[in-house]
Scaffold this motif. Structure first.
Motif, PDB file in Angstrom:
ATOM      1  N   ILE A 156      31.334  41.280  37.579  1.00 10.05           N
ATOM      2  CA  ILE A 156      32.117  42.078  36.619  1.00 10.05           C
ATOM      3  C   ILE A 156      33.454  42.938  37.383  1.00 10.05           C
ATOM      4  N   LYS A 157      32.941  43.169  38.380  1.00  7.56           N
ATOM      5  CA  LYS A 157      33.695  43.940  39.152  1.00  7.56           C
ATOM      6  C   LYS A 157      34.894  43.416  39.496  1.00  7.56           C
ATOM      7  N   THR A 158      34.766  41.899  39.856  1.00  9.35           N
ATOM      8  CA  THR A 158      35.952  40.968  40.179  1.00  9.35           C
ATOM      9  C   THR A 158      36.710  40.885  38.931  1.00  9.35           C
ATOM     10  N   LYS A 159      36.010  40.620  37.645  1.00  6.40           N
ATOM     11  CA  LYS A 159      36.877  40.723  36.374  1.00  6.40           C
ATOM     12  C   LYS A 159      37.853  41.911  36.183  1.00  6.40           C
ATOM     13  N   ILE A 160      36.991  43.029  36.457  1.00  5.38           N
ATOM     14  CA  ILE A 160      37.951  44.365  36.580  1.00  5.38           C
ATOM     15  C   ILE A 160      39.171  44.394  37.448  1.00  5.38           C
ATOM     16  N   ASP A 161      39.070  43.599  38.578  1.00  2.00           N
ATOM     17  CA  ASP A 161      40.112  43.498  39.652  1.00  2.00           C
ATOM     18  C   ASP A 161      41.067  42.857  39.175  1.00  2.00           C
ATOM     19  N   GLU A 162      40.971  41.509  38.579  1.00  2.00           N
ATOM     20  CA  GLU A 162      41.646  40.512  38.040  1.00  2.00           C
ATOM     21  C   GLU A 162      42.379  41.218  36.823  1.00  2.00           C
ATOM     22  N   THR A 163      41.759  41.897  35.936  1.00  2.00           N
ATOM     23  CA  THR A 163      42.492  42.379  34.928  1.00  2.00           C
ATOM     24  C   THR A 163      43.391  43.644  35.184  1.00  2.00           C
ATOM     25  N   GLU A 164      43.077  44.481  36.089  1.00  2.00           N
ATOM     26  CA  GLU A 164      43.910  45.345  36.703  1.00  2.00           C
ATOM     27  C   GLU A 164      45.173  44.821  37.487  1.00  2.00           C
ATOM     28  N   GLU A 165      45.179  43.546  37.943  1.00  2.00           N
ATOM     29  CA  GLU A 165      46.106  42.994  38.605  1.00  2.00           C
ATOM     30  C   GLU A 165      47.052  42.524  37.442  1.00  2.00           C
ATOM     31  N   LYS A 166      46.459  41.998  36.479  1.00  2.00           N
ATOM     32  CA  LYS A 166      47.604  41.466  35.227  1.00  2.00           C
ATOM     33  C   LYS A 166      48.169  42.500  34.675  1.00  2.00           C
ATOM     34  N   ILE A 167      47.391  43.968  34.589  1.00  2.00           N
ATOM     35  CA  ILE A 167      48.116  45.069  33.998  1.00  2.00           C
ATOM     36  C   ILE A 167      49.365  45.622  34.918  1.00  2.00           C
ATOM     37  N   ALA A 168      48.932  45.570  36.182  1.00  2.00           N
ATOM     38  CA  ALA A 168      50.110  45.965  37.185  1.00  2.00           C
ATOM     39  C   ALA A 168      51.160  44.975  37.158  1.00  2.00           C
ATOM     40  N   GLU A 169      50.783  43.716  36.796  1.00  2.00           N
ATOM     41  CA  GLU A 169      52.042  42.783  36.722  1.00  2.00           C
ATOM     42  C   GLU A 169      52.796  42.989  35.473  1.00  2.00           C
ATOM     43  N   LEU A 170      52.177  43.182  34.327  1.00  2.00           N
ATOM     44  CA  LEU A 170      52.612  43.402  33.042  1.00  2.00           C
ATOM     45  C   LEU A 170      53.693  44.444  33.019  1.00  2.00           C
ATOM     46  N   LYS A 171      52.959  45.626  33.727  1.00  2.00           N
ATOM     47  CA  LYS A 171      53.837  46.952  34.067  1.00  2.00           C
ATOM     48  C   LYS A 171      55.392  47.036  34.618  1.00  2.00           C
ATOM     49  N   LYS A 172      54.931  46.099  35.878  1.00  2.00           N
ATOM     50  CA  LYS A 172      56.012  45.636  36.507  1.00  2.00           C
ATOM     51  C   LYS A 172      57.076  44.836  35.873  1.00  2.00           C
ATOM     52  N   ALA A 173      56.797  43.885  34.984  1.00  2.00           N
ATOM     53  CA  ALA A 173      57.669  43.117  34.083  1.00  2.00           C
ATOM     54  C   ALA A 173      58.244  43.919  33.310  1.00  2.00           C
TER      55      ALA A 173
END
Length: 541
Positions: free
Chosen positions: A432-449
């Motif tokens: 579950i922690k891995t899923k959280i890390d992956e999601t936070e990466e996606k959110i960071a990418e989205l904010k950057k975009a």
């Protein structure tokens, strides 16, 4: 009582070294049938709360409330201390490295969270040493390297300790048998970093008791003459005599059972010698059956269900040989309950929760036949199953949001699942922690975009203003866009805007011609001559 029929001597030293405060702490308590030693190094800098002292007191209070030589009990003692430090972390996060040893005066279990250590010597030779929960130890284990961990740069980089925010996983040993003459040692890093195992063993040759032993060890430590001496704690336990139980009790039971069986095995034509020999054999089998039952109960209490299953199976087979229907049924029930629990655990691990619940409920029903055997364990597993179902549902909800790229809702669902997983020490928490890390990466990418789009829009607005010769607004748009490009580390675009900003500044602040002109070049030569002649005349006057 065990304590009265054994001889354990303890001595310890705990000093501040070169510092004003000693953040180490050691204490122990001896009960009639059990004893517990605890050594802790405080890792925080709180000036009011002493994490080491809090941890030791919590462990000993938990131990005295329910003394037990089982891995699950020792884990419970540590978990209470861990939770207590977390609850008291008001100003700073309290944290500590701990080693705990529990014994029934014939066997022991030790546990470690951090890099406080346990040593076990026999015949002045190191028999066993605990492993640190540090990055240095992990590197050594992975690379199979044998160099001294005391010298490794990462020896204080702990992977686990009391007060850790997440994933508190102490190491808990299996039961270890003690022998007369054994010596146990508990030490914090301030001691073992400067006194190696060879020196500890050599010091035993000179020591007659634990007081003398700790004094010699302290002399070795201080002889290093280090400029800075850290807080240090060392405690030694001399096991002069262990409590002896099994042989005497076994002999007693064999004699009693043999005497009873001789009376029932006398048959026509048999000799007395044969009868006595047969009775002794059956008596030994009866005691073995009892031992398998008791050992199985210990394993069951430690949640070592595979080992418990084996012991109950061996005991039931002996009961069949003895034609003892009472114990055959008793051990058969324990065997079935244990197997059902194992089946339930396997189903839960595979995500088959309905099947797991079915197995646990069957185990609960079977256990009622034998005084609610395993009732507490099964109830806890069933209670955990409810949480696991909620964890799985929240995780699936997060997966659905993730797949539809609704990452903020996915993150909320995953965090909810992980919070429940941590609460029950669910094995799938790391996934579950891995899923959280992956999601936070996606959110960071989205904010950057999103930032990039905003910057591009500002740059385009600046271009339009420049084309209209509205240079002030163009400059403002370019500067804002450049700041966003810098945040998102788009250096090429930062440099591109730098050129545009320079062009705008040139428009806003054009370069004016030099106001100082060469006067002589603009005058008529004849005029020059007139001025020159006038100067001469004035000079003549």
């Amino acid at each position: 009582m065990r304590r009265e029929n054994s001889d354990f001597k303890t001595s310890f030293l705990s000093e501040a070294g070169s510092f004003m405060q000693n953040r180490d702490y050691f204490a122990f308590t001896e009960l009639d049938d059990m004893v517990c030693w605890v050594a802790v190094k405080g890792l925080d800098t709180d000036q009011e709360m002493k994490s080491a002292q809090l941890a030791v007191k919590t462990v000993l209070e938990s131990f005295m409330e329910k003394p037990s030589l089982s891995r699950s009990s020792v884990k419970r003692y540590l978990k209470k201390a861990h939770q207590h430090l977390q609850a008291q972390s008001l100003r700073v996060r309290l944290k500590a490295s701990i080693v705990i040893v529990v014994s029934d005066y014939s066997k022991l279990i030790y546990a470690v969270a951090g890099n406080s250590r346990f040593y076990h010597f026999r015949n002045s030779t190191l028999l066993h040493r605990s492993n640190d929960q540090s990055l240095a130890q992990e590197i050594i284990n992975e690379k199979n390297r044998s160099f001294e961990i005391n010298m490794h740069d990462e020896k204080s980089n702990l992977l686990n300790y009391l007060g850790k925010p997440n994933d508190f996983k102490p190491y808990i040993s299996k039961k270890m048998k003690l022998m007369d003459g054994d010596v146990l040692l508990l030490a914090t890093p301030g001691f073992w970093e400067d006194v190696n195992e060879i020196e500890m063993a050599d010091a035993l040759e000179l020591a007659k008791d634990p007081i003398q032993y700790t004094d010699i060890l302290e002399e070795v430590l201080l002889s290093r003459q280090n400029k800075v001496i850290n807080n240090y704690t060392v405690a030694s336990i001399f096991v002069n005599k262990v409590y002896v139980e099994s042989n005497k009790k076994k002999s007693k039971y064999i004699k009693i059972i043999a005497a009873a069986l001789i009376a029932t095995l006398i048959v026509g034509g048999s000799t007395l010698f044969y009868q006595a020999k047969q009775a002794k054999k059956l008596a030994e089998l009866a005691v073995d059956m009892r031992d398998h039952d008791e050992t199985g109960n210990i394993y069951f209490g430690d949640a070592s269900f595979d080992e418990a299953l084996m012991e109950y199976s061996k005991g039931r087979n002996i009961a069949k040989q003895l034609k003892d229907p009472v114990h055959r049924n008793l051990l058969g029930t324990k065997l079935r309950v244990t197997q059902l629990i194992i089946n339930g655990d396997k189903a839960a691990e595979a995500g088959k929760f309905s099947e797991a619940m079915e197995q646990y409920e069957k185990a609960s029903q079977e256990g009622k036949i034998v005084k609610n055997f395993g009732n507490d364990v099964i109830d806890q597993k069933i209670a955990n199953m409810d949480s696991i179902v909620q964890i799985v549902e929240a995780t699936k909800d997060g997966d659905n949001h993730f797949n539809t790229e609704d990452y903020f809702k996915a993150l909320a669902a995953y965090e909810k699942a992980r919070k429940r997983a941590v609460a029950i020490s669910f094995s799938g928490e790391s996934q579950i922690k891995t899923k959280i890390d992956e999601t936070e990466e996606k959110i960071a990418e989205l904010k950057k975009a999103q930032k990039e789009l905003k910057a591009e829009s500002l740059e385009k607005s600046g271009d339009n203003s420049y084309a209209k010769q509205d240079y002030a607004n163009a400059l403002n748009s370019y500067v804002l866009a450049q700041e966003i490009y810098q945040e998102t580390e788009l250096l090429a675009k930062v440099l591109g805007l730098e050129r545009k900003i320079m062009n705008v500044n040139e428009k806003l602040n054009p370069v004016l011609p030099n106001p100082v002109a060469d006067v002589s070049s603009t005058l008529d030569p004849l005029d020059n001559e007139d001025i020159f002649s006038e100067d001469i005349e004035k000079g003549g006057e």
